[in-house]
Design a protein around this motif. Structure first.
Motif, PDB file in Angstrom:
ATOM      1  N   ALA A 108      62.893 -29.051  43.993  1.00  0.00           N
ATOM      2  CA  ALA A 108      62.461 -28.823  42.611  1.00  0.00           C
ATOM      3  C   ALA A 108      61.146 -29.552  42.349  1.00  0.00           C
ATOM      4  O   ALA A 108      60.927 -30.656  42.838  1.00  0.00           O
ATOM      5  CB  ALA A 108      63.527 -29.314  41.640  1.00  0.00           C
ATOM      6  N   SER A 109      60.292 -28.910  41.595  1.00  0.00           N
ATOM      7  CA  SER A 109      59.036 -29.555  41.261  1.00  0.00           C
ATOM      8  C   SER A 109      59.271 -30.414  40.029  1.00  0.00           C
ATOM      9  O   SER A 109      60.241 -30.235  39.323  1.00  0.00           O
ATOM     10  CB  SER A 109      57.995 -28.513  40.927  1.00  0.00           C
ATOM     11  N   ILE A 110      58.393 -31.347  39.826  1.00  0.00           N
ATOM     12  CA  ILE A 110      58.636 -32.212  38.688  1.00  0.00           C
ATOM     13  C   ILE A 110      57.439 -32.313  37.755  1.00  0.00           C
ATOM     14  O   ILE A 110      56.430 -31.663  37.929  1.00  0.00           O
ATOM     15  CB  ILE A 110      59.114 -33.603  39.149  1.00  0.00           C
ATOM     16  N   TYR A 111      57.657 -33.162  36.763  1.00  0.00           N
ATOM     17  CA  TYR A 111      56.676 -33.406  35.709  1.00  0.00           C
ATOM     18  C   TYR A 111      55.243 -33.523  36.245  1.00  0.00           C
ATOM     19  O   TYR A 111      54.320 -32.867  35.753  1.00  0.00           O
ATOM     20  CB  TYR A 111      57.118 -34.693  35.006  1.00  0.00           C
ATOM     21  N   ALA A 112      55.045 -34.347  37.268  1.00  0.00           N
ATOM     22  CA  ALA A 112      53.696 -34.594  37.787  1.00  0.00           C
ATOM     23  C   ALA A 112      53.086 -33.320  38.373  1.00  0.00           C
ATOM     24  O   ALA A 112      51.901 -33.046  38.174  1.00  0.00           O
ATOM     25  CB  ALA A 112      53.734 -35.688  38.843  1.00  0.00           C
ATOM     26  N   THR A 113      53.890 -32.545  39.081  1.00  0.00           N
ATOM     27  CA  THR A 113      53.377 -31.320  39.699  1.00  0.00           C
ATOM     28  C   THR A 113      52.863 -30.371  38.619  1.00  0.00           C
ATOM     29  O   THR A 113      51.829 -29.720  38.768  1.00  0.00           O
ATOM     30  CB  THR A 113      54.493 -30.626  40.495  1.00  0.00           C
ATOM     31  N   ARG A 114      53.633 -30.314  37.531  1.00  0.00           N
ATOM     32  CA  ARG A 114      53.212 -29.453  36.416  1.00  0.00           C
ATOM     33  C   ARG A 114      51.909 -29.957  35.807  1.00  0.00           C
ATOM     34  O   ARG A 114      51.046 -29.181  35.431  1.00  0.00           O
ATOM     35  CB  ARG A 114      54.285 -29.418  35.329  1.00  0.00           C
TER      36      ARG A 114
END
Ligand code: ARG
Length: 565
Positions: free
Chosen positions: A302-308
């Motif tokens: 899962a991607s997270i806050y930072a990736t977004r």
């Protein structure tokens, strides 16, 4: 007419220096005895190979004295005393000609600034921290726009994440549709809390929630529909607050907007050899910068806050080609933004240097009633409504015959709250206490609004007299009048400084100073009862000029004035 510039030109000419360099050195002395402007000659000592006091001496002889009362040298300083009458006339006439545009400029023309602000999380309360971000962001938007910058206000909604799996599971089981329509966030919060209580007894609920989130990510119709519904009802509630505060955004691209833009970021990081594995997760190592790694993909992929945020920054650069990209977010996220900006830099994006985290501190409530009413969270709407109710009460006591009391109460109550959020250096903690912030004689919103209303009432009464006397500015000679004029003259400077530091409080403090100087003038100099008609007319113009500065200044904070209160 910018006096600092006029003086800088005189110095530059006498010293054969660049005007801009000179202007940067000019100071406003702390005491009127030290002049209206001062120029320190210390930095010139090296250039001219002379002692600063000698340089000051020589320059004072060469300088063109037109428009000046005198130039004095004290040590290495040149102190300028402007000719009060021509200064006052120039400043006041400029303000009255420019009116609602006074203070504005075009220095930002052609430059775009993206401002990420407010950014609440769907299905969760819009809390006081979000109000900080909302007030500061909205104010920066207005301040930057006033100088010609093209601003893009972005509400980076927290509308994605595993919590939506839980919410969907909870929704299907326990939602009360009626309550959801009436008070969406309260109802969503209730079922979310219930989910956690129930999951403790029945852990299988967690699996169900995980499945819902997976389905949501895979685009299954049922989950997408419910997610959209949760988002819609939450936005309905947030918009009520934005409407109340008269705040608008140019984009509502929240976290979910970047769902289809993250693979490209991950791919790019891989290609640039920046991704390493750490405990099953994919991270960017930031040891070299003394920071923990920036996590890009969690162990489960899962991607997270930072990736977004990486995807969002790249998207914003592509879409808006920003000059600055600002994030108005609490200081508790300082590390997050440092990691994101550093990662962008490592990716080779030099514009990472134009990304700015505008942080702010905590809000503490001195009011027990507010902080305990609904457990730990303070609902912002309650806070705003409480402000309005209390303003109404104060008006009922002070001026029961006032027209449109409700409208005035709304402007004063909301103004008082916003003013409090914008009054102190943003990194400082705010202590929130309704009695203080609504007081008419502290450094408060109501105090400033009251000063404005008072000035307006003088102008209304003068209007009725229909006097035709013309203003004689040579008579504005008292200390109080001149201090006020000087302050009014420095509005644009205060705005520019607030931009440099991303600090609306510089404008707020400036308006407080103007209101104080205005009241001092008002208390010490007779206006309507002044017998000298030329002086009276000049004072009335000074009153009018003050109203423009207060009004324009409050507008930059997102606060309305009231004509009567
Ligand atoms: N939704 C986040 C929060 O409530 C704030 C988002 C700030 N903006 C951003 N681009 N990360 O904490």
């Amino acid at each position: 007419m910018n006096y600092k510039l006029i003086i800088a030109e005189k110095i530059a000419k006498a010293a054969e220096l660049n005007v801009d360099d000179v202007q940067k050195l000019i100071e406003i002395p702390p005491k009127p005895e030290m002049g209206d402007f001062a120029f320190p000659c210390f930095q010139l000592a090296k250039v001219f190979r002379k002692a600063p006091n000698l340089i000051a001496q020589e320059l004072s002889e060469k300088i063109d004295k037109d428009g000046l009362e005198k130039v004095e040298t004290v040590g290495g300083y040149l102190n300028f005393f402007v000719d009060k009458a021509s200064f006052s006339k120039g400043v006041i006439e400029k303000i009255l000609t420019e009116g609602e545009n006074y203070g504005h400029s075009k220095i930002g023309e052609g430059k775009t600034v993206t401002i990420d602000f407010s950014s609440p999380n769907i299905a969760k309360p819009f809390h006081v921290g979000h109000l900080c971000s909302t007030a500061i962001g909205n104010s920066l938007y207005k301040i930057l726009s006033s100088q010609g910058y093209n601003c893009v206000g972005i509400n980076h909604l927290g509308d994605w994440g595993t919590q939506f799996g839980k919410l969907i599971a909870a929704y299907e089981r326990w939602v009360d549709e009626e309550a959801l329509q009436k008070e969406p966030i309260k109802e969503l919060l209730r079922i979310y809390v219930k989910f956690h209580d129930e999951a403790e007894k029945d852990p299988s609920l967690e699996d169900i929630a995980r499945q819902h989130f997976k389905n949501l990510e895979d685009g299954h119709e049922k989950e997408v529909k419910l997610w959209q519904k949760i988002k819609d009802v939450s936005l309905m509630e947030f918009n009520r607050i934005y409407d109340m505060l008269n705040i608008k955004f140019d984009s509502y691209a929240g976290e979910s907007f970047y769902n289809d833009k993250m693979d490209a970021v991950v791919e790019e990081l891989k290609q640039k050899n920046l991704l390493v594995e750490s405990k099953g997760a994919q991270v960017v190592n930031l040891d070299e910068y003394n920071m923990p790694p920036c996590i890009i993909l969690k162990a489960d992929g899962a991607s997270i806050y930072a990736t977004r945020d990486l995807a969002a920054a790249i998207y914003r650069k592509k879409t808006y080609d920003f000059y600055k990209n600002i994030y108005v977010v609490g200081m508790d996220q300082s590390l997050h933004f440092k990691q994101v900006f550093t990662t962008l830099k490592l990716m080779g994006y030099d514009w990472a240097d134009n990304c700015v985290h505008v942080g702010f501190g905590l809000v503490k409530f001195a009011d027990k009633k507010l902080s305990t009413r609904k457990g730990d969270v303070i609902f912002l709407e309650d806070l705003l409504n409480e402000g309005i109710a209390r303003a109404k009460q104060a008006i009922e006591e002070k001026n029961p015959s006032l027209e449109n009391k409700d409208e005035v109460a709304k402007k004063v109550g909301l103004g008082a709250v916003i003013f409090t959020y914008l009054k102190n250096n943003r990194e400082r903690e705010i202590i929130f206490n309704f009695d203080d912030i609504l007081s008419f004689d502290g450094e408060t919103g109501p105090y400033v609004q009251y000063s404005y209303a008072r000035a307006k009432s003088i102008l209304r009464r003068a209007e009725e007299e229909k006097s035709t006397a013309s203003a004689d500015f040579t008579k504005l000679s008292s200390q109080e009048e001149f201090e006020l004029v000087k302050l009014l003259a420095s509005f644009n400077e205060a705005i520019l400084l607030s931009i440099e530091k991303y600090e609306p409080s510089i404008v707020t403090r400036y308006i407080i100073d103007v209101a104080k100087a205005f009241n001092k003038f008002y208390n010490l100099c007779p206006i309507l009862s002044c017998e000298d008609e030329g002086l009276k007319a000049a004072r009335l113009k000074l009153v009018e000029a003050s109203t423009y500065v207060i009004k324009n200044g409050l507008a930059l904070l997102g606060i309305d004035v009231v004509e009567k209160m």
